[in-house]
Design an enzyme around this catalytic site. Structure first.
Site, PDB file in Angstrom:
ATOM      1  N   ARG A 137      53.171  83.520   7.471  1.00  9.81           N
ATOM      2  CA  ARG A 137      53.132  82.316   6.478  1.00  9.81           C
ATOM      3  C   ARG A 137      52.193  83.087   5.226  1.00  9.81           C
ATOM      4  O   ARG A 137      51.235  83.624   5.622  1.00  9.81           O
ATOM      5  CB  ARG A 137      52.177  81.318   6.927  1.00  9.81           C
ATOM      6  CG  ARG A 137      52.956  80.344   8.135  1.00  9.81           C
ATOM      7  CD  ARG A 137      52.227  79.160   8.288  1.00  9.81           C
ATOM      8  NE  ARG A 137      52.509  78.168   7.382  1.00  9.81           N
ATOM      9  CZ  ARG A 137      51.760  77.022   7.514  1.00  9.81           C
ATOM     10  NH1 ARG A 137      51.127  76.732   8.258  1.00  9.81           N
ATOM     11  NH2 ARG A 137      52.135  76.160   6.224  1.00  9.81           N
ATOM     12  N   ASN A 141      45.882  74.375  -1.476  1.00  8.43           N
ATOM     13  CA  ASN A 141      45.753  73.611  -0.119  1.00  8.43           C
ATOM     14  C   ASN A 141      47.130  72.850  -0.089  1.00  8.43           C
ATOM     15  O   ASN A 141      48.077  72.861  -0.828  1.00  8.43           O
ATOM     16  CB  ASN A 141      44.527  72.633  -0.404  1.00  8.43           C
ATOM     17  CG  ASN A 141      44.133  72.028   1.118  1.00  8.43           C
ATOM     18  OD1 ASN A 141      44.171  72.855   2.027  1.00  8.43           O
ATOM     19  ND2 ASN A 141      44.040  70.657   0.950  1.00  8.43           N
ATOM     20  N   LYS A 142      47.099  71.829   0.910  1.00  5.98           N
ATOM     21  CA  LYS A 142      48.175  71.127   1.440  1.00  5.98           C
ATOM     22  C   LYS A 142      48.809  70.551   0.365  1.00  5.98           C
ATOM     23  O   LYS A 142      48.189  69.821  -0.250  1.00  5.98           O
ATOM     24  CB  LYS A 142      47.848  70.354   2.646  1.00  5.98           C
ATOM     25  CG  LYS A 142      48.970  69.427   3.081  1.00  5.98           C
ATOM     26  CD  LYS A 142      50.368  70.081   3.622  1.00  5.98           C
ATOM     27  CE  LYS A 142      49.982  71.055   4.549  1.00  5.98           C
ATOM     28  NZ  LYS A 142      51.279  72.164   4.569  1.00  5.98           N
ATOM     29  N   ARG A 153      48.357  75.965  13.338  1.00  7.85           N
ATOM     30  CA  ARG A 153      48.054  75.907  11.779  1.00  7.85           C
ATOM     31  C   ARG A 153      47.023  75.532  11.308  1.00  7.85           C
ATOM     32  O   ARG A 153      45.967  75.135  12.049  1.00  7.85           O
ATOM     33  CB  ARG A 153      49.507  74.973  11.145  1.00  7.85           C
ATOM     34  CG  ARG A 153      49.750  73.764  12.045  1.00  7.85           C
ATOM     35  CD  ARG A 153      48.652  72.715  12.175  1.00  7.85           C
ATOM     36  NE  ARG A 153      48.081  72.199  10.809  1.00  7.85           N
ATOM     37  CZ  ARG A 153      46.894  71.939  10.650  1.00  7.85           C
ATOM     38  NH1 ARG A 153      46.062  71.816  11.696  1.00  7.85           N
ATOM     39  NH2 ARG A 153      46.333  71.915   9.446  1.00  7.85           N
ATOM     40  N   GLY A 154      46.784  75.516   9.989  1.00 13.33           N
ATOM     41  CA  GLY A 154      45.213  75.332   9.400  1.00 13.33           C
ATOM     42  C   GLY A 154      45.016  76.955   8.949  1.00 13.33           C
ATOM     43  O   GLY A 154      45.287  77.921   9.928  1.00 13.33           O
ATOM     44  N   ALA A 155      44.350  77.220   7.852  1.00 11.46           N
ATOM     45  CA  ALA A 155      43.996  78.478   7.590  1.00 11.46           C
ATOM     46  C   ALA A 155      43.175  79.259   8.280  1.00 11.46           C
ATOM     47  O   ALA A 155      43.559  80.572   8.670  1.00 11.46           O
ATOM     48  CB  ALA A 155      43.716  78.337   6.055  1.00 11.46           C
ATOM     49  N   GLN A 208      50.115  65.955   9.582  1.00 15.53           N
ATOM     50  CA  GLN A 208      49.013  66.555  10.004  1.00 15.53           C
ATOM     51  C   GLN A 208      47.986  65.452  10.196  1.00 15.53           C
ATOM     52  O   GLN A 208      47.084  65.310  10.983  1.00 15.53           O
ATOM     53  CB  GLN A 208      48.282  67.696   9.208  1.00 15.53           C
ATOM     54  CG  GLN A 208      49.387  69.125   9.609  1.00 15.53           C
ATOM     55  CD  GLN A 208      50.422  69.109   8.419  1.00 15.53           C
ATOM     56  OE1 GLN A 208      50.971  67.933   7.848  1.00 15.53           O
ATOM     57  NE2 GLN A 208      50.835  70.256   7.903  1.00 15.53           N
ATOM     58  N   ASP A 220      43.304  76.723   1.629  1.00 14.66           N
ATOM     59  CA  ASP A 220      44.110  77.898   2.178  1.00 14.66           C
ATOM     60  C   ASP A 220      43.947  79.041   1.276  1.00 14.66           C
ATOM     61  O   ASP A 220      43.845  80.283   2.146  1.00 14.66           O
ATOM     62  CB  ASP A 220      45.648  77.566   2.173  1.00 14.66           C
ATOM     63  CG  ASP A 220      46.019  76.466   3.456  1.00 14.66           C
ATOM     64  OD1 ASP A 220      45.865  75.388   3.079  1.00 14.66           O
ATOM     65  OD2 ASP A 220      46.305  76.760   4.474  1.00 14.66           O
TER      66      ASP A 220
END
Ligand code: MRU
Length: 354
Positions: free
Chosen positions: A93, A249-250, A50-52, A198, A239
């Protein structure tokens, strides 16, 4: 700094991909070894990678695995099947633009190939190039972003934006890391980042490996620490950055930006230019992933809400450009008016003035 070995969470040997399973950290270091693109799609959906930027690079390798598996097929079958695999990978995603961006580049490489074998080779070398370029971009954006952070002034970061979330080094965490490597010292705070934790599980693990003293807070403590003056800058990843500078973003990023603005604390974003999506005019049209309610109603396998409770679980939010003080990229720092500065950085490799 300890000089600990760099965390490498994505490894490629021709025809075989290894992914460090991020759902098992920090307790265990378990690797997923695969030759099957569908398994990479599953790993992305299940947040094992995970993570863009990391899912962009994993997607490029998934395309390479799909192409290698099909390379002895006749060209029409190869291209039709590769299209299906691409659609599958790109939809794993929806919010991070890096995923679709990487898949599109791989499809372009296949389109100009002389044969299926040539296409598979081109996609595999493109994937390794994107991997290396992301590490180089992160190091460069760390150098551009580090001057934004000041000795003695507390910094807050959200989610995980380090080596695990990228091909290596990190974006927002990379900026903090570069500032520390340059000798600056300041209090560092990391939000826990519900529901996937995270921040608690991954960012704190990375800070510990790097020898950066960091303090973990629950998400809801951030505004109060900003108000109390303990946090003098916020730096987060992204993201997707829309053409006007709105940043997805998150989830929780927008609340941090509002708190920072209320107390005149600068709010910075760090992202490679591959995260800028000039085709998306503003943040209102960025697709926001909604994840399963069970991620909220359970904690470490235990129910924490009554059976049948209604849940909303948006994984990302949008922070309007007006709340963002600057965006650090590998080509320089964009400041207001962000739309104009981002267009320059994304299209011309021009370096903006920090
Ligand atoms: O749901 P995740 O863990 O993939 O979300 C990650 C983030 O929101 C990061 O802040 C973002 O991808 C930038 S990472 C360099």
């Amino acid at each position: 700094m300890t000089g600990a070995t760099e965390v490498e969470a994505i490894l490629w040997q021709p025809g075989r991909l290894s992914l460090l399973d991020q759902t098992r950290l920090p307790g265990e270091e378990v690797w997923i070894e695969t030759t099957d693109h569908a398994e990479v799609v599953r790993a992305i959906r299940e947040m094992r990678v995970r993570g863009a930027p990391a899912i962009g690079v994993a997607a490029a390798y998934a395309m390479a695995l799909a192409a290698i598996a099909l390379e002895s097929s006749p060209p029409p079958v190869f291209h039709a099947s590769l299209h299906r695999a691409a659609a599958d990978i790109a939809s794993a995603r929806p919010t991070a633009v890096n995923l679709g961006w990487a898949v599109e580049h791989c499809m372009e490489a296949a389109a100009s190939a002389a044969s299926p074998i040539d296409a598979a080779n081109r996609i595999a070398s493109l994937a390794t190039r994107l991997h290396a370029e992301d590490v180089a971009s992160n190091r460069a954006l760390g150098r551009h972003g580090a001057p934004l952070l000041r000795d003695g002034v507390g910094v807050l970061t959200h989610c995980n934006t380090g080596s695990l979330a990228t091909a290596g080094y990190g974006t927002a965490l990379g900026v903090i890391r570069t500032a520390w490597e340059e000798g600056k010292r300041f209090p560092v705070f990391a939000t826990e980042t519900r529901p996937w934790l995270q921040g608690a599980r991954l960012t704190m693990w990375e800070f510990a490996r790097l020898g950066i003293a960091a303090t973990l807070i629950v998400d809801s403590a951030a505004a109060s620490l900003i108000r109390g003056g303990e946090i003098g800058a916020v730096v987060v990843g992204a993201d997707r950055i829309a053409a006007n500078g709105d940043v997805a973003n998150k989830i929780g990023t927008y609340a941090l930006a509002l708190a920072a603005a209320a107390h005149e604390v600068p709010f910075y974003v760090a992202a490679p230019t591959s995260t800028i999506d000039l085709a998306t005019a503003d943040g209102d049209i960025i697709p926001i992933e909604e994840r399963p309610g069970a991620e909220v109603t359970t904690f470490a396998g235990q129910a924490v809400a009554p059976l049948g409770a209604n849940v909303r679980n948006p994984a990302f939010d949008v922070t309007p450009a007006a709340l963002i003080s600057a965006i650090a990229t590998e080509r320089g720092v964009a400041r207001a008016p962000l739309g104009e500065a981002l267009r320059r950085l994304a299209t011309f490799s021009a370096v903006a003035t920090p």
